[in-house]
Scaffold this motif. Structure first.
Motif, PDB file in Angstrom:
ATOM      1  N   CYS A  24       0.686  -0.989  -0.013  1.00  0.00           N
ATOM      2  CA  CYS A  24      -0.050   0.028  -0.017  1.00  0.00           C
ATOM      3  C   CYS A  24       0.730   1.284  -0.097  1.00  0.00           C
ATOM      4  CB  CYS A  24      -0.926   0.167   1.424  1.00  0.00           C
ATOM      5  SG  CYS A  24      -1.869  -1.358   1.334  1.00  0.00           S
ATOM      6  N   THR A  26      -0.182   6.064  -0.074  1.00  0.00           N
ATOM      7  CA  THR A  26      -0.903   6.892   0.288  1.00  0.00           C
ATOM      8  C   THR A  26      -0.610   8.300   0.129  1.00  0.00           C
ATOM      9  OG1 THR A  26      -2.227   5.469   1.781  1.00  0.00           O
ATOM     10  CG2 THR A  26      -2.738   7.799   1.588  1.00  0.00           C
ATOM     11  N   MET A  41      -7.236  12.390  -1.356  1.00  0.00           N
ATOM     12  CA  MET A  41      -6.559  11.395  -0.748  1.00  0.00           C
ATOM     13  C   MET A  41      -6.292  10.176  -1.790  1.00  0.00           C
ATOM     14  SD  MET A  41      -7.070   9.524   3.004  1.00  0.00           S
ATOM     15  CE  MET A  41      -8.609   8.684   2.523  1.00  0.00           C
ATOM     16  N   HIS A  43      -4.726   6.470  -2.903  1.00  0.00           N
ATOM     17  CA  HIS A  43      -4.430   5.174  -2.333  1.00  0.00           C
ATOM     18  C   HIS A  43      -4.164   4.172  -3.175  1.00  0.00           C
ATOM     19  CE1 HIS A  43      -3.870   2.170   0.984  1.00  0.00           C
ATOM     20  NE2 HIS A  43      -4.872   1.609   0.410  1.00  0.00           N
ATOM     21  N   SER A  99     -11.363  -0.293   1.820  1.00  0.00           N
ATOM     22  CA  SER A  99     -11.193   1.336   1.771  1.00  0.00           C
ATOM     23  C   SER A  99     -12.893   1.543   1.930  1.00  0.00           C
ATOM     24  CB  SER A  99     -10.767   1.757   0.673  1.00  0.00           C
ATOM     25  OG  SER A  99      -9.266   1.489   0.640  1.00  0.00           O
ATOM     26  N   VAL A 109      -8.507   4.852   4.578  1.00  0.00           N
ATOM     27  CA  VAL A 109      -7.645   3.853   3.910  1.00  0.00           C
ATOM     28  C   VAL A 109      -6.534   3.600   5.018  1.00  0.00           C
ATOM     29  CG1 VAL A 109      -7.967   4.681   1.509  1.00  0.00           C
ATOM     30  CG2 VAL A 109      -6.216   5.587   2.690  1.00  0.00           C
ATOM     31  N   ASP A 111      -2.057   1.888   5.770  1.00  0.00           N
ATOM     32  CA  ASP A 111      -0.711   1.457   5.216  1.00  0.00           C
ATOM     33  C   ASP A 111      -0.079   0.801   6.278  1.00  0.00           C
ATOM     34  OD1 ASP A 111      -1.510   3.274   3.490  1.00  0.00           O
ATOM     35  OD2 ASP A 111       0.592   3.441   2.737  1.00  0.00           O
ATOM     36  N   CYS A 166      -5.360   6.647   7.265  1.00  0.00           N
ATOM     37  CA  CYS A 166      -5.447   7.997   6.678  1.00  0.00           C
ATOM     38  C   CYS A 166      -7.028   8.127   6.658  1.00  0.00           C
ATOM     39  CB  CYS A 166      -4.549   8.071   5.429  1.00  0.00           C
ATOM     40  SG  CYS A 166      -2.802   8.069   5.442  1.00  0.00           S
TER      41      CYS A 166
END
Length: 473
Positions: A24, A26, A41, A43, A99, A109, A111, A166
């Motif tokens: 991942c 972002t 944002m 991702h 998500s 989302v 990471d 996030c």
């Protein structure tokens, strides 16, 4: 000389990193850092093994005072009288890969960011998957999402090594770093700046007295001192990422590269290896657009000046987009129109470098046919961790496999096949982006006349475009 160093780094990096090091990516841009004044944002979700992406429009629900949300690991929490509806991108069986965009315009989302914490302090086996689902169901703003996650981590403990969540709405965005056990910290992304997140913590200095921009465990510094992870005399100013990160991920060359390259691109500066010490966020060289972030999510470092190799490469596991990318999405969150229209998830299934990003609006009430295993979202919620095998065999006719098969085909001869694909995709993407303004003006007018009909039109629009861009090879 800098280009020579980049060439050597890109050439030999695969020899000492592995695919599991990367999951991942972002990017967040504040509303004063974007062309249209939205919070954006972006991702990419990366996961190995057999995966199947599903799309659901989950309706808002009413609950009695006796109803609870039951955590998979044993915990439970009382549900409010009303919970949000939300758009859900689901990878079945996965704890940390889904998500969401809810009907309040809150997107989430995450990471993976391994920590050095080795103490497992949990109640009812702790929480992981539950964090983002509770945000989707309950959060009315990004700041509210931070409060929800912090309370859950403190009450139940986080049952994985570490992660950065996030969250964003039309006004602001936050990064919430959680550590195994009951410690967490959150930092707001400045409105005029951009934040880039690979698989290592990015929150550095903190000030919990500044409640407008920070939140977290009150003992986040004293606990690090107790464990010997931070010494004011030795280390100077406290840095969360230095104190709590597993050093192998913080210094991992793949993580460094995936932060370094987008920062170089978006800041307009060509940094050296010291990019590992870049601050939490930075001002972009120019205002960020949807296309900017779509390009970042599609990147393999095959664009100048980051790479002097002109042949595109897709297989590198350390690039932003690679073979294990399952979907890319850019959330465009705007405050100057109804949330149903102003909050959008632009989604590219499978590999963003090979697909068109199609808008899915927060106000949609129905996902296009064939984009999910089940007709009802509630069944998917109930079976997320149980119906987890033989996806291709059990659901062979679903739309995701067309995207997946197309990506597999292109990957087999990427350098020769991708050029024609990009020509087609650029044509569709440009048309979509150009149509957006007119379509949304029409929807705003319709929204004030007939909200129900507007919602139906939003769903029809996404359905129509998905049919146009779905691969047919």
């Amino acid at each position: 000389m800098k280009r020579l160093i980049v060439f050597i780094w890109l050439t030999f990096l695969p020899l000492f990193v592995s695919a599991q090091d990367f999951n991942c990516f972002t990017v967040i841009a504040g509303n004063k850092a974007t062309i249209d004044g939205s919070v954006m944002m972006a991702h990419n979700e990366d996961d190995g093994g057999e995966q199947m992406l599903n799309w659901y429009c989950v309706p808002a629900m009413s609950h009695s005072q006796e109803e609870f949300y039951h955590f998979r690991n044993g915990g439970k929490i009382s549900l409010p009288a009303e919970t949000n509806g939300y758009l859900w991108l689901e990878l079945p069986k996965m704890d940390v890969s889904d998500s969401y965009l809810n009907d309040k315009g809150v997107a989430i989302v995450s990471d993976g960011c391994p920590s050095k914490e080795d103490r497992k302090d949990y109640t009812d086996s702790g929480v992981v998957y539950e964090l983002r689902e509770m945000v989707a169901r309950q959060a009315v703003s990004a700041r509210h999402a931070v409060e929800i996650m912090g309370a859950l981590v403190e009450k139940f403990g986080y049952a994985s090594t570490g992660r950065s969540y996030c969250v964003a709405d039309a006004k602001e965005a936050w990064v919430v770093a959680v550590v195994q056990g009951r410690h967490w910290v959150a930092r707001r992304v400045p409105d005029d700046q951009v934040m880039v997140l690979p698989n290592a913590y990015v929150i550095d200095s903190i000030d919990l007295n500044d409640a407008q921009n920070f939140a977290g465990s009150p003992d986040i510094i004293s606990y690090a001192m107790e464990r010997g992870w931070y010494d004011p005399v030795r280390d100077g100013e406290f840095s969360f990422r230095r104190a709590y990160s597993d050093a192998r991920t913080l210094e991992n060359p793949g993580n460094v590269l995936r932060a370094w390259a987008p920062v170089c691109r978006l800041s307009g500066k060509l940094y050296g290896r010291q990019a590992v010490d870049l601050t939490f966020s930075f001002q972009p060289a120019e205002k960020i657009s949807l296309q900017t972030l779509m390009n970042v999510l599609s990147s393999h470092y095959d664009d100048e000046p980051l790479n002097n190799q002109r042949t595109p490469s897709h297989g590198a596991k350390f690039s932003v987009c690679h073979d294990d990318t399952r979907y890319g999405t850019v959330f465009q969150l705007r405050s100057d129109m109804p949330v149903e229209i102003g909050s959008v998830a632009w989604i590219a299934p499978a590999n963003p470098c090979m697909q068109v990003f199609v808008p899915w609006y927060a106000g949609m009430n129905k996902a296009p046919s064939g984009y999910a295993r089940y007709n009802e979202a509630n069944e998917a919620i109930m079976k997320h961790f149980t119906d987890t095998k033989n996806f291709r065999e059990n659901y062979p006719d679903k739309a995701f496999w067309k995207y997946f098969d197309f990506s597999e085909y292109i990957s087999k001869d990427y350098s020769n096949r991708i050029h024609q694909v990009k020509k087609r995709n650029v044509r569709f993407q440009n048309k979509l982006l150009k149509q957006q303004n007119l379509f949304e003006k029409q929807m705003i007018t319709l929204y004030h006349k007939n909200k129900k009909q507007c919602v139906e039109k939003l769903s029809e629009y996404t359905d129509r475009w998905n049919k146009k861009v779905i691969p047919t090879e």
